[in-house]
Design an enzyme around this catalytic site. Structure first.
Site, mmCIF file in Angstrom:
data_model
loop_
_atom_site.group_PDB
_atom_site.id
_atom_site.type_symbol
_atom_site.label_atom_id
_atom_site.label_comp_id
_atom_site.label_asym_id
_atom_site.label_seq_id
_atom_site.Cartn_x
_atom_site.Cartn_y
_atom_site.Cartn_z
ATOM 1 N N ASN A 173 -10.291 -0.494 0.464
ATOM 2 C CA ASN A 173 -8.833 -0.344 0.436
ATOM 3 C C ASN A 173 -8.326 -0.678 -0.967
ATOM 4 O OD1 ASN A 173 -6.069 -0.628 0.641
ATOM 5 N ND2 ASN A 173 -6.098 -1.823 2.531
ATOM 6 N N CYS B 116 0.817 -1.229 0.000
ATOM 7 C CA CYS B 116 0.000 0.000 0.000
ATOM 8 C C CYS B 116 0.842 1.265 0.000
ATOM 9 C CB CYS B 116 -0.927 0.017 1.204
ATOM 10 S SG CYS B 116 -2.031 -1.387 1.217
ATOM 11 N N HIS C 283 -3.329 6.822 3.272
ATOM 12 C CA HIS C 283 -3.745 5.576 2.628
ATOM 13 C C HIS C 283 -5.038 5.111 3.288
ATOM 14 C CE1 HIS C 283 -4.187 1.624 1.223
ATOM 15 N NE2 HIS C 283 -3.811 1.060 2.337
HETATM 16 N N1 ACO Z 1 -17.687 -9.522 9.815
HETATM 17 C C1 ACO Z 1 -18.019 -9.834 11.074
HETATM 18 N N2 ACO Z 1 -17.086 -10.155 12.013
HETATM 19 C C2 ACO Z 1 -15.793 -10.127 11.633
HETATM 20 C C3 ACO Z 1 -15.401 -9.805 10.330
HETATM 21 C C4 ACO Z 1 -16.403 -9.490 9.388
HETATM 22 N N3 ACO Z 1 -16.130 -9.172 8.137
HETATM 23 N N4 ACO Z 1 -14.045 -9.868 10.259
HETATM 24 C C5 ACO Z 1 -13.607 -10.214 11.475
HETATM 25 N N5 ACO Z 1 -14.661 -10.391 12.301
HETATM 26 C C6 ACO Z 1 -14.635 -10.780 13.697
HETATM 27 C C7 ACO Z 1 -13.406 -11.589 14.051
HETATM 28 O O1 ACO Z 1 -13.586 -12.947 13.727
HETATM 29 C C8 ACO Z 1 -13.313 -11.364 15.541
HETATM 30 O O2 ACO Z 1 -14.233 -12.224 16.195
HETATM 31 P P1 ACO Z 1 -13.813 -12.972 17.555
HETATM 32 O O3 ACO Z 1 -13.555 -11.869 18.531
HETATM 33 O O4 ACO Z 1 -15.009 -13.803 17.848
HETATM 34 O O5 ACO Z 1 -12.570 -13.763 17.210
HETATM 35 C C9 ACO Z 1 -13.811 -9.921 15.702
HETATM 36 O O6 ACO Z 1 -14.555 -9.621 14.521
HETATM 37 C C10 ACO Z 1 -12.704 -8.898 15.892
HETATM 38 O O7 ACO Z 1 -11.685 -9.157 14.930
HETATM 39 P P2 ACO Z 1 -10.418 -8.260 14.811
HETATM 40 O O8 ACO Z 1 -9.514 -8.785 13.734
HETATM 41 O O9 ACO Z 1 -9.811 -8.049 16.172
HETATM 42 O O10 ACO Z 1 -11.098 -6.890 14.336
HETATM 43 P P3 ACO Z 1 -10.457 -5.479 14.166
HETATM 44 O O11 ACO Z 1 -11.193 -4.505 14.963
HETATM 45 O O12 ACO Z 1 -8.972 -5.491 14.307
HETATM 46 O O13 ACO Z 1 -10.792 -5.137 12.639
HETATM 47 C C11 ACO Z 1 -9.633 -5.115 10.532
HETATM 48 C C12 ACO Z 1 -10.269 -5.966 11.618
HETATM 49 C C13 ACO Z 1 -10.739 -4.280 9.895
HETATM 50 C C14 ACO Z 1 -9.005 -6.017 9.493
HETATM 51 C C15 ACO Z 1 -8.566 -4.165 11.136
HETATM 52 O O14 ACO Z 1 -7.744 -4.912 12.004
HETATM 53 C C16 ACO Z 1 -7.691 -3.471 10.124
HETATM 54 O O15 ACO Z 1 -8.133 -2.600 9.410
HETATM 55 N N6 ACO Z 1 -6.370 -3.776 10.074
HETATM 56 C C17 ACO Z 1 -5.366 -3.023 9.342
HETATM 57 C C18 ACO Z 1 -5.394 -3.265 7.884
HETATM 58 C C19 ACO Z 1 -4.237 -2.528 7.236
HETATM 59 O O16 ACO Z 1 -3.900 -1.407 7.572
HETATM 60 N N7 ACO Z 1 -3.556 -3.156 6.291
HETATM 61 C C20 ACO Z 1 -2.377 -2.564 5.708
HETATM 62 C C21 ACO Z 1 -2.594 -2.142 4.367
HETATM 63 S S1 ACO Z 1 -3.270 -3.433 3.347
HETATM 64 C C22 ACO Z 1 -2.042 -3.874 2.166
HETATM 65 O O17 ACO Z 1 -0.892 -3.519 2.232
HETATM 66 C C23 ACO Z 1 -2.503 -4.783 1.058
#
Ligand code: ACO
Length: 327
Positions: free
Chosen positions: A284, A114, A254
């Site tokens: 994204n 990214c 980003h």
């Molecule tokens: N729908 C419903 N529930 C979900 C979903 C979904 N789509 N996805 C995850 N959950 C659940 C998980 O299973 C978890 O359940 P559990 O507690 O029973 O295990 C719960 O939601 C919380 O999951 P987390 O992963 O802790 O959720 P978080 O608040 O961290 O959000 C997310 C996840 C959106 C992916 C976030 O962590 C994020 O944005 N991360 C950074 C992404 C990023 O910056 N990437 C870099 C750039 S990308 C690149 O370079 C290609």
């Protein structure tokens, strides 16, 4: 003599097909409410079978060329930031060169997840300052939905496809790219990767059965580091360019997660009115999110010539970086 890379034209392109959160509710165990609250994404654009990275990159490139009034033969270098080129080789940059007829340009791809567009800005800045190029076409393009595991709710709700292009031209005036900052930490690379398709796990029945050709991400771990590094990179470039945060007209971060964007703005004490957001419409789009933003700002109601943008990104590698540009 100090030369600066001025932004003389911009363009962007996204596929027509819209995938909404309610469409995703029918595909995996998720909800519109979860996706909006946790990410800020409402819908994203999805490439059809025929649309590739070079298709969108070429569309964005033509728009930037037309906006700048530059002919393809005038381009010295084509840089394409992408990790989802049409194929491992030839490069997406060479495909764009062919498509637009930029017969005098050299062409290369840059892979920094990214952060790819910011890495591209650094390379373009160095080439123009060292007088190795006068006109550079820089594109960020990604078709992440073709390496998305549509059975994994943790990742499939996050990504969309798109391309953004900027044309940079050497000028003696202090405008365009005012400074760039890059960083990386390969030790953390395992948290965000596509393991298959390279020399470690070449495509085989086994690699397909193990689902190695899909993007894998430890979202929560990436989230925490992204917030820290987006702030760090923003402060580093402001210090390097001796620019006060209050002089920034728009922060263009980003677009990975609205919560990362708001946390970054808060840490920089910038009000959300000064923060560009497109994640609700596009998800994204990785290396395309910032150049799409630059293009929408340049063609939007709030555009004022000379406005200062702070660009900051974090992505696979891990890589992160920032830039200050005038538009
Ligand atoms: N729908 C419903 N529930 C979900 C979903 C979904 N789509 N996805 C995850 N959950 C659940 C998980 O299973 C978890 O359940 P559990 O507690 O029973 O295990 C719960 O939601 C919380 O999951 P987390 O992963 O802790 O959720 P978080 O608040 O961290 O959000 C997310 C996840 C959106 C992916 C976030 O962590 C994020 O944005 N991360 C950074 C992404 C990023 O910056 N990437 C870099 C750039 S990308 C690149 O370079 C290609």
């Amino acid at each position: 003599m100090t030369l600066y890379p001025e932004i003389i034209g911009t363009g962007s392109a996204v596929p027509e097909k819209v995938l909404t959160n309610s469409d995703l509710e029918k595909m995996v165990d998720t909800s519109d409410q979860w996706i909006v609250e946790r990410t800020g994404i409402k819908e994203r654009r999805i490439a059809d079978e025929k649309t590739t990275a070079s298709t969108l990159a070429t569309q964005a490139a033509w728009k930037a060329l037309n906006a700048a009034g530059i002919k393809p033969e005038q381009i010295d270098v084509i840089l394409v930031a992408t990790v989802t080129g049409d194929m491992p080789f030839p490069s997406a940059a060479c495909m764009v060169q062919k498509n637009i007829g930029a017969i005098n340009a050299s062409a290369l791809d840059l892979g920094a997840g990214c952060t790819g567009f910011i890495y591209g800005l650094k390379v373009a800045e160095a080439m123009i300052k060292s007088e190795q190029a006068k006109i550079i076409l820089l594109i960020g393009v990604e078709i992440l939905t073709k390496i998305t595991d549509w059975t994994d709710r943790n990742t499939c709700v996050l990504f969309g496809d798109g391309a953004g292009a900027v044309l940079l031209k050497a000028t003696k005036e202090k405008k365009g790219i005012l400074g760039t900052y890059l960083a990386a930490d390969g030790r953390l690379g395992d948290m965000l990767m596509m393991p298959g398709g390279g020399s470690l796990h070449p495509a085989s029945h086994e690699s397909v059965d193990k689902r190695l050709h899909y993007l894998k991400m430890e979202g929560n771990g990436v989230f925490k580091i992204a917030v820290e590094m987006m702030e760090d990179a923003s402060l580093k470039i402001l210090e390097q360019t001796k620019i006060n945060p209050s002089e920034i007209d728009i922060l263009v971060p980003h677009q990975a997660n609205l919560r990362i964007i708001t946390a970054t703005a808060k840490r920089l004490k910038l009000p959300m009115e000064k923060v560009y957001v497109n994640i609700d419409r596009y998800g994204n789009t990785s290396s395309a999110s910032i150049p799409i933003g630059i293009d929408e700002i340049r063609n939007g109601d709030k555009y004022k010539p000379g406005m200062k943008l702070l660009l900051v990104a974090f992505g696979a590698g891990f890589t992160w970086g920032s830039a200050v540009v005038t538009l």
